[in-house]
Design a protein around this motif. Structure first.
Motif, PDB file in Angstrom:
ATOM      1  N   ASP A   1     -40.815 -10.832 -19.964  1.00 58.03           N
ATOM      2  CA  ASP A   1     -39.712 -10.533 -20.868  1.00 58.03           C
ATOM      3  C   ASP A   1     -38.758  -9.636 -20.098  1.00 58.03           C
ATOM      4  N   GLY A   2     -37.782 -10.255 -19.404  1.00 54.31           N
ATOM      5  CA  GLY A   2     -36.957  -9.478 -18.496  1.00 54.31           C
ATOM      6  C   GLY A   2     -37.815  -8.975 -17.354  1.00 54.31           C
ATOM      7  N   PHE A   3     -37.833  -7.671 -17.135  1.00 59.45           N
ATOM      8  CA  PHE A   3     -38.664  -7.100 -16.088  1.00 59.45           C
ATOM      9  C   PHE A   3     -40.051  -6.713 -16.610  1.00 59.45           C
ATOM     10  N   THR A   4     -40.252  -6.779 -17.911  1.00 55.52           N
ATOM     11  CA  THR A   4     -41.535  -6.418 -18.506  1.00 55.52           C
ATOM     12  C   THR A   4     -42.340  -7.678 -18.816  1.00 55.52           C
ATOM     13  N   TYR A   5     -43.528  -7.476 -19.389  1.00 55.20           N
ATOM     14  CA  TYR A   5     -44.361  -8.588 -19.830  1.00 55.20           C
ATOM     15  C   TYR A   5     -44.598  -8.480 -21.327  1.00 55.20           C
ATOM     16  N   ALA A   6     -44.529  -9.611 -22.010  1.00 56.01           N
ATOM     17  CA  ALA A   6     -44.762  -9.649 -23.452  1.00 56.01           C
ATOM     18  C   ALA A   6     -46.251  -9.824 -23.707  1.00 56.01           C
ATOM     19  N   GLY A   7     -46.893  -8.797 -24.226  1.00 56.88           N
ATOM     20  CA  GLY A   7     -48.328  -8.888 -24.490  1.00 56.88           C
ATOM     21  C   GLY A   7     -49.001  -7.547 -24.309  1.00 56.88           C
ATOM     22  N   ASN A   8     -50.306  -7.537 -24.538  1.00 54.86           N
ATOM     23  CA  ASN A   8     -51.080  -6.303 -24.509  1.00 54.86           C
ATOM     24  C   ASN A   8     -51.862  -6.162 -23.210  1.00 54.86           C
ATOM     25  N   PRO A   9     -52.059  -4.928 -22.740  1.00 56.19           N
ATOM     26  CA  PRO A   9     -52.833  -4.705 -21.513  1.00 56.19           C
ATOM     27  C   PRO A   9     -54.309  -5.017 -21.725  1.00 56.19           C
TER      28      PRO A   9
ATOM     29  N   PHE B   1     -54.363   1.256 -18.741  1.00 53.46           N
ATOM     30  CA  PHE B   1     -53.009   0.754 -18.935  1.00 53.46           C
ATOM     31  C   PHE B   1     -52.623   0.846 -20.410  1.00 53.46           C
ATOM     32  N   THR B   2     -51.488   1.470 -20.679  1.00 56.86           N
ATOM     33  CA  THR B   2     -50.949   1.501 -22.039  1.00 56.86           C
ATOM     34  C   THR B   2     -49.969   0.360 -22.271  1.00 56.86           C
ATOM     35  N   LYS B   3     -49.433  -0.178 -21.184  1.00 57.61           N
ATOM     36  CA  LYS B   3     -48.597  -1.368 -21.196  1.00 57.61           C
ATOM     37  C   LYS B   3     -48.991  -2.212 -19.986  1.00 57.61           C
ATOM     38  N   VAL B   4     -48.562  -3.468 -19.973  1.00 58.85           N
ATOM     39  CA  VAL B   4     -48.920  -4.339 -18.852  1.00 58.85           C
ATOM     40  C   VAL B   4     -48.260  -3.862 -17.568  1.00 58.85           C
ATOM     41  N   ARG B   5     -47.043  -3.362 -17.650  1.00 57.28           N
ATOM     42  CA  ARG B   5     -46.328  -2.851 -16.476  1.00 57.28           C
ATOM     43  C   ARG B   5     -45.837  -1.442 -16.773  1.00 57.28           C
ATOM     44  N   ILE B   6     -46.239  -0.482 -15.919  1.00 61.64           N
ATOM     45  CA  ILE B   6     -45.819   0.906 -16.095  1.00 61.64           C
ATOM     46  C   ILE B   6     -45.336   1.459 -14.760  1.00 61.64           C
ATOM     47  N   PRO B   7     -44.385   2.393 -14.771  1.00 60.84           N
ATOM     48  CA  PRO B   7     -43.888   2.956 -13.505  1.00 60.84           C
ATOM     49  C   PRO B   7     -45.013   3.605 -12.699  1.00 60.84           C
TER      50      PRO B   7
END
Length: 417
Positions: free
Chosen positions: A31-39, A44-50
């Protein structure tokens, strides 16, 4: 003598992101630079984190402060790696277990100081992120005290001759897998493009999309590159031959032979064609894959990454002939001195030694890694950090060239004397 009198910590940022590999492999859409869904991976609190980092500064008796950066890899917590980097946890362990051992130590003794700081006096090892960052600082402090480069310190520790030639640089494209290839070709990168083939959309139902990409890269090199430009083509598949085609080593080898046909005229490396889920299975199946590739006579070569993390892992993959090339992923190995040992072991085993790392680390850790690759004359080294191509080539390439210039001057001066 110059001694370590204090140690300070400072928050730092990694250059890219930490990604939940298990969640991405499950088929989540971007979803753009992120991912739609759960880790799915713990921590991980999100699929992609800084990506986060923590700098360790050695305060010396003459007032100088020498730094290293503690950080983890992009796909933390996967394939037997240390858990996701947590800055507070790392800071606490560093203060309680590693830092007190170093106060009063003489800077020139880099190997002794690393051994002392990372000694395992409990049931838990010192986190590899701490070993990684602290070893950078300890080697840099020895170089500062001796007025030389980190490369020379490592050469001295391992009784290696001073290097006089550069190490081939491998650049990674990130998701801009076409635009960034053009950048790499224009800059005459030695090894390219990585490709980030980490999803079904990038691999194809039976690998067709990936094969087309190989053909496109080879064609782009021919179109944009000078006649004498002959880079190695290296693609990282994150296990997708196994996920999207077959896990049978014989079938994997046959598919890799098709990849070599698509890359006719270029040396071809395929990293992580299959992830067999755990270390022993990875070694056994990769050994079978290497044997089948060699029997086929195809120029395609396999690069080990997943489950090949620590120094002992590298040794075991090499002993089993379970790779043509091993990625020595520096934050996963820990101490830079263990990275040096891993490079040396691979070379003595007749296995290519790729001094790698991660897009998630820092400019400082990237520059420190250059010195290990140079000192041990690795087969190639990663342009890092980040996924932007230009920055990694600049940081790693410039550090390598400056270091070689210093060493050449020192050797020339010694000859005159």
């Amino acid at each position: 003598m110059t001694e370590i009198v204090d140690i300070i910590l400072s928050e730092a940022n990694g250059s890219f992101f930490y990604d939940d590999q298990a969640a991405i492999r499950s088929g989540l859409e971007q979803d753009g630079f992120t991912y739609a869904g759960n880790p799915q991976t713990p921590g991980f609190t999100k699929v992609r984190i800084p990506s986060a980092a923590l700098s360790i500064g050695l305060v010396l008796s003459d007032g100088a402060v020498i730094w290293g950066d503690m950080v983890s890899v992009q796909y933390s917590g996967a394939a037997g790696r240390d858990p996701l980097f947590d800055r507070d946890t790392i800071a606490t362990v560093c203060r309680e277990r590693a830092m007190p051992k170093l106060i009063g130590s003489e800077c020139v003794n880099a190997a002794e100081n690393c051994a002392k700081a990372f000694a395992n006096n409990s049931n838990e090892h010192v986190p590899l992120a701490i070993q990684y960052g602290a070893s950078q600082a300890l080697i840099a402090a020895a170089a500062y005290a001796k007025r030389c480069t980190m490369t020379e310190i490592i050469c001295e520790i391992f009784d290696e001759s001073l290097p006089t030639k550069p190490i081939p640089i491998f650049s990674q494209s990130g998701d801009e897998r076409k635009l960034n290839v053009d950048k790499m070709v224009l800059k005459k990168v030695d090894v390219l493009p990585h490709g980030l083939i980490n999803s079904k959309e990038k691999f194809g139902p039976q690998g067709e999309i990936f094969l087309d990409y190989i053909r496109w890269v080879a064609g782009r090199v021919r179109k944009l590159g000078a006649p004498d430009y002959q880079p190695v083509l290296h693609f990282d598949l994150y296990g997708w031959i196994g996920l999207g085609y077959s896990r049978d080593p014989i079938e994997v080898a046959r598919f890799m032979a098709k990849c070599a046909d698509a890359a006719t005229g270029f040396e071809l490396l395929i990293e992580s064609p299959v992830d067999y889920g755990e270390r022993a299975a990875q070694i056994d199946n990769y050994a079978a894959l290497v044997a089948e590739l060699d029997a086929l006579g195809t120029p395609a070569k396999v690069v080990a990454d997943e489950h090949c993390n620590t120094l002992q892992d590298v040794r075991d993959f090499c002993d089993a002939k379970a790779a043509h090339v091993v990625q020595i992923k520096t934050p996963d190995v820990g101490s830079l001195l263990d990275t040096a040992r891993a490079i040396g072991y691979a070379k003595k085993s007749g296995v290519g030694a790729y001094s790698g790392g991660t897009s998630a680390e820092t400019d400082l850790s990237a520059r420190a890694c250059v010195h290990v690759a140079l000192a041990m004359q690795a087969t190639m080294m990663l342009a890092k950090p980040g996924m932007g191509v230009d920055e990694g080539i600049c940081i790693v390439g410039n550090e390598q060239n400056r270091t070689l210039a210093q060493i050449r001057r020192r050797l020339a001066t010694e000859r005159v004397q």
